[in-house]
Scaffold this motif. Structure first.
Motif, PDB file in Angstrom:
ATOM      1  N   LYS A 146      19.478   9.545  -0.254  1.00 11.67           N
ATOM      2  CA  LYS A 146      18.078   9.006  -0.270  1.00 11.67           C
ATOM      3  C   LYS A 146      17.460   8.883   1.253  1.00 11.67           C
ATOM      4  CE  LYS A 146      18.824   6.800  -4.727  1.00 11.67           C
ATOM      5  NZ  LYS A 146      18.648   5.432  -5.707  1.00 11.67           N
ATOM      6  N   VAL A 147      16.264   8.877   1.293  1.00 15.06           N
ATOM      7  CA  VAL A 147      15.528   8.961   2.702  1.00 15.06           C
ATOM      8  C   VAL A 147      14.874   7.764   2.755  1.00 15.06           C
ATOM      9  CG1 VAL A 147      13.813  10.094   4.186  1.00 15.06           C
ATOM     10  CG2 VAL A 147      15.849  11.427   2.917  1.00 15.06           C
ATOM     11  N   LEU A 148      14.995   6.995   3.829  1.00 12.18           N
ATOM     12  CA  LEU A 148      14.180   5.736   4.307  1.00 12.18           C
ATOM     13  C   LEU A 148      13.075   6.283   5.156  1.00 12.18           C
ATOM     14  CD1 LEU A 148      16.146   4.354   2.826  1.00 12.18           C
ATOM     15  CD2 LEU A 148      16.133   2.460   4.432  1.00 12.18           C
ATOM     16  N   LEU A 149      11.730   5.944   4.916  1.00 16.59           N
ATOM     17  CA  LEU A 149      10.571   6.081   5.792  1.00 16.59           C
ATOM     18  C   LEU A 149       9.883   4.745   6.014  1.00 16.59           C
ATOM     19  CD1 LEU A 149       9.002   9.268   4.166  1.00 16.59           C
ATOM     20  CD2 LEU A 149      10.032   9.228   6.417  1.00 16.59           C
ATOM     21  N   PRO A 150       9.080   4.659   7.118  1.00 16.45           N
ATOM     22  CA  PRO A 150       8.159   3.596   7.281  1.00 16.45           C
ATOM     23  C   PRO A 150       6.897   3.896   6.246  1.00 16.45           C
ATOM     24  CG  PRO A 150       7.787   5.291   9.001  1.00 16.45           C
ATOM     25  CD  PRO A 150       9.056   5.708   8.135  1.00 16.45           C
ATOM     26  N   GLY A 151       6.378   2.781   5.679  1.00 17.58           N
ATOM     27  CA  GLY A 151       5.164   3.024   4.866  1.00 17.58           C
ATOM     28  C   GLY A 151       4.137   3.740   5.365  1.00 17.58           C
ATOM     29  N   PHE A 152       3.521   4.679   4.434  1.00 13.59           N
ATOM     30  CA  PHE A 152       2.315   5.393   5.057  1.00 13.59           C
ATOM     31  C   PHE A 152       1.063   4.373   5.092  1.00 13.59           C
ATOM     32  CE2 PHE A 152       4.248   8.682   1.925  1.00 13.59           C
ATOM     33  CZ  PHE A 152       4.983   9.162   3.112  1.00 13.59           C
ATOM     34  N   ILE A 153       0.514   4.803   6.239  1.00 14.05           N
ATOM     35  CA  ILE A 153      -0.709   4.250   6.445  1.00 14.05           C
ATOM     36  C   ILE A 153      -1.995   5.164   6.338  1.00 14.05           C
ATOM     37  CG2 ILE A 153      -2.192   3.049   8.518  1.00 14.05           C
ATOM     38  CD1 ILE A 153       0.606   2.171   9.610  1.00 14.05           C
ATOM     39  N   ASN A 154      -2.865   4.845   5.412  1.00 13.43           N
ATOM     40  CA  ASN A 154      -3.775   5.591   4.737  1.00 13.43           C
ATOM     41  C   ASN A 154      -5.012   5.203   5.309  1.00 13.43           C
ATOM     42  OD1 ASN A 154      -5.900   7.201   3.342  1.00 13.43           O
ATOM     43  ND2 ASN A 154      -4.479   6.873   1.489  1.00 13.43           N
ATOM     44  N   THR A 155      -5.676   5.925   6.554  1.00 14.73           N
ATOM     45  CA  THR A 155      -6.964   5.227   7.237  1.00 14.73           C
ATOM     46  C   THR A 155      -8.151   5.590   6.855  1.00 14.73           C
ATOM     47  OG1 THR A 155      -6.617   7.214   8.687  1.00 14.73           O
ATOM     48  CG2 THR A 155      -5.379   5.408   9.350  1.00 14.73           C
ATOM     49  N   HIS A 156      -8.285   6.226   5.419  1.00 11.50           N
ATOM     50  CA  HIS A 156      -9.458   6.458   5.024  1.00 11.50           C
ATOM     51  C   HIS A 156      -9.674   6.392   3.508  1.00 11.50           C
ATOM     52  CE1 HIS A 156     -13.946   6.957   5.234  1.00 11.50           C
ATOM     53  NE2 HIS A 156     -13.545   8.128   4.395  1.00 11.50           N
ATOM     54  N   THR A 157     -10.225   5.557   2.774  1.00 14.11           N
ATOM     55  CA  THR A 157     -10.005   5.404   1.399  1.00 14.11           C
ATOM     56  C   THR A 157     -11.213   4.728   0.936  1.00 14.11           C
ATOM     57  OG1 THR A 157      -8.971   3.373   0.860  1.00 14.11           O
ATOM     58  CG2 THR A 157      -7.690   5.319   1.345  1.00 14.11           C
ATOM     59  N   HIS A 158     -11.563   5.052  -0.401  1.00 12.33           N
ATOM     60  CA  HIS A 158     -12.597   4.468  -1.143  1.00 12.33           C
ATOM     61  C   HIS A 158     -11.993   4.336  -2.575  1.00 12.33           C
ATOM     62  CE1 HIS A 158     -15.391   5.855   2.004  1.00 12.33           C
ATOM     63  NE2 HIS A 158     -15.159   7.031   1.629  1.00 12.33           N
ATOM     64  N   GLN A 159     -11.096   3.289  -2.694  1.00  5.25           N
ATOM     65  CA  GLN A 159     -10.408   3.232  -3.833  1.00  5.25           C
ATOM     66  C   GLN A 159     -11.230   2.848  -5.118  1.00  5.25           C
ATOM     67  OE1 GLN A 159      -7.154   3.976  -3.797  1.00  5.25           O
ATOM     68  NE2 GLN A 159      -6.535   3.550  -1.867  1.00  5.25           N
ATOM     69  N   THR A 160     -12.244   2.220  -4.936  1.00  4.69           N
ATOM     70  CA  THR A 160     -13.223   2.158  -6.181  1.00  4.69           C
ATOM     71  C   THR A 160     -13.538   3.669  -6.809  1.00  4.69           C
ATOM     72  OG1 THR A 160     -13.876  -0.290  -5.275  1.00  4.69           O
ATOM     73  CG2 THR A 160     -15.289   0.954  -7.130  1.00  4.69           C
ATOM     74  N   LEU A 161     -13.886   4.609  -5.780  1.00  4.35           N
ATOM     75  CA  LEU A 161     -14.217   5.704  -6.296  1.00  4.35           C
ATOM     76  C   LEU A 161     -13.186   6.546  -7.026  1.00  4.35           C
ATOM     77  CD1 LEU A 161     -16.500   6.936  -3.383  1.00  4.35           C
ATOM     78  CD2 LEU A 161     -17.039   7.002  -5.722  1.00  4.35           C
ATOM     79  N   SER A 162     -12.223   5.962  -7.457  1.00  3.60           N
ATOM     80  CA  SER A 162     -11.230   6.530  -8.509  1.00  3.60           C
ATOM     81  C   SER A 162     -11.873   6.802  -9.450  1.00  3.60           C
ATOM     82  CB  SER A 162      -9.909   5.718  -8.601  1.00  3.60           C
ATOM     83  OG  SER A 162     -10.566   4.202  -9.117  1.00  3.60           O
ATOM     84  N   ILE A 163     -13.164   6.232  -9.748  1.00  2.00           N
ATOM     85  CA  ILE A 163     -14.127   6.531 -10.730  1.00  2.00           C
ATOM     86  C   ILE A 163     -14.504   7.989 -11.098  1.00  2.00           C
ATOM     87  CG2 ILE A 163     -16.139   5.920 -10.012  1.00  2.00           C
ATOM     88  CD1 ILE A 163     -16.812   4.310 -12.770  1.00  2.00           C
ATOM     89  N   ILE A 164     -14.657   8.642  -9.988  1.00  2.00           N
ATOM     90  CA  ILE A 164     -15.089  10.121  -9.943  1.00  2.00           C
ATOM     91  C   ILE A 164     -14.136  11.101  -9.998  1.00  2.00           C
ATOM     92  CG2 ILE A 164     -16.883   9.041  -8.321  1.00  2.00           C
ATOM     93  CD1 ILE A 164     -15.468  11.171  -6.172  1.00  2.00           C
TER      94      ILE A 164
END
Length: 450
Positions: free
Chosen positions: A56-74
């Protein structure tokens, strides 16, 4: 609790970009306290929990710098309508959602983001209090803001720009109240959401930026994201580009995270470099619109480029792979490599949000935001270069465990603290209701039955 990860391949993303093999990492409560070979660490640590990471591989958590999570509706519909949701008729808009509906959709999007390895997201949308509540309950790190603008979105899709001072002041005040409510929270940060140069009047831009600088918070914005935006900015500024217009209004700075930056020229890129602007590169969303930003020029200039998923899938591995492919097609060559994208998704993102001393890499003393990926799968073997394998053949489902601040939030690909089925069911109900209210051409027979 003391946790020992042993026999892992550890991609640290430290300054030397060191990769350990057959190595151990120790977490005590919220912090990483040791990294090294198995023989130097594993045999000498008395841990409360031991996680065998062989294969298995360990990575630092990803940092997602641009989201609109509420827009999962589209998702699955709006992507094929040709323009961004805020500029498109017959798409559910943020102002049409109740606080609870926004909460449900934000929770759905954030669950996806977390399962897919984003331990920190920068999120801008309406009903920001609902979003912050959802992220806090899930346990994901987030930098949240209201989508602040003073142009009336109900006419934007017709390219009619009507400034509404009262609307702008109300949205700005909501963003300020969010800062005051979530001040000093361990996982929730608050930034200022300046929507875009074409949806904010000149006086309002300066009011928003002034408030952000007074409070010393980051600013996130859309910039140079469409030809329509560029034309609007030229019309109101006497011919300036979007980047030059933002410079003239005092917006550019190292506290700015600017998403997209597709339609820029050499002068614009030099301005972005000069002011230390952080770019949130959104390769998948751009490509779906038939566009591609000049990534190689950004990297060659020394701009800090980060990675975002916008309003589509929150799959950062997919975003890295699509970005790599698009850059090679655009530049007709191999000037951008897998490590460049992994930097964007981790340590560069940490720099953009001002958290590089604490996040973005696996190093002693840093917060334990950790991903465990299972590489013992046919599509990942042979593995002779873990970073190359990650970019070219990994999928989000290979992420087995996700830790935020030392707390395991995902195990065996499942969210631990919330019922996914309940979230999925309610989100489907909200989306069906809102889409049918604004778009009567949708075929209800195609709606998935849960």
């Amino acid at each position: 609790m003391k946790t020992l990860f042993k026999s892992a391949c550890i991609i640290t993303m430290n300054l030397e970009r060191k990769i350990w093999n057959e190595a151990s990492l120790v977490v005590e409560d919220e912090r990483i306290t040791a990294i090294g070979s198995d023989e130097d660490i594993a045999a000498f640590v008395n841990a409360d929990r031991v996680i065998d990471c062989k294969g298995k591989v360990l990575l630092p958590g990803f940092i997602n710098t641009h989201t609109h999570q509420t827009l999962s509706i589209i998702r699955g519909v709006a992507e094929d309508m040709g323009t961004a949701p805020a500029y498109t008729k017959s798409v559910p808009q943020g102002y049409q959602l109740s606080e609870h509906e926004s909460y449900v959709m934000a929770l759905l999007g954030a669950c996806e983001a977390l399962k897919f390895g984003s331990t920190y997201i920068v999120d801008m949308y309406t009903n920001c209090f609902s979003s912050a509540k959802a992220f806090d309950e899930l346990g994901i790190r987030a930098n949240v803001c209201e989508m602040v603008h003073d142009m009336d979105f109900s006419t934007i899709y017709k390219r009619e720009y009507r400034a509404d001072e009262q609307l702008g002041d109300e949205l700005l005040e909501k963003n300020v109240q969010l800062m005051e409510k979530w001040n000093n929270h361990p996982l929730i940060d608050v930034c200022m959401g300046l929507h875009a140069p074409d949806t904010c009047s000149v006086p309002f831009i300066q009011k928003v930026v002034g408030e952000a600088r007074k409070r010393k918070v980051k600013i996130t914005t859309h910039l140079a994201q469409s030809k329509g935006e560029l034309q609007r900015v030229r019309d109101i500024s006497g011919g300036l580009s979007s980047v030059a217009f933002y410079e003239s209004r005092g917006v550019l700075g190292n506290d700015l995270i600017a998403a997209h930056c597709i339609y820029v020229d050499d002068k614009d890129i030099e301005l972005l470099r000069k002011y230390g602007v952080n770019i949130a590169h959104v390769p998948e969303g751009n490509a779906k619109g038939g566009m591609a930003a000049p990534l190689k020029a950004f990297l060659d200039s020394g701009i800090n480029v980060t990675l975002g998923t916008d309003n589509g899938s929150a799959d950062m591995i997919d975003a890295m792979r699509i970005g790599l492919c698009v850059s090679r097609v655009r530049e007709d060559g191999f000037s951008v490599m897998p490590m460049d994208f992994l930097e964007m998704a981790t340590i560069n993102g940490a720099k953009a949000v001002g958290r590089e001393k604490d996040l973005g890499s696996l190093e002693i003393g840093k917060s334990a935001d950790i991903l465990v990926l299972n590489f013992r799968k046919p599509h990942l073997i042979p593995c002779l270069n873990p970073v190359g394998t990650l970019l070219h053949t990994c999928i989000a489902d290979d992420i087995e465990k996700v830790f935020v601040n030392g707390r395991m939030l995902v195990d065996n690909g499942k969210i631990l603290q919330l019922d996914e089925e309940d979230i999925i069911r309610e989100a489907q109900e909200v989306a069906e209701c809102k889409w049918l209210a604004v778009n009567h051409e949708l075929n209800k027979n195609y709606f998935l039955k849960l």
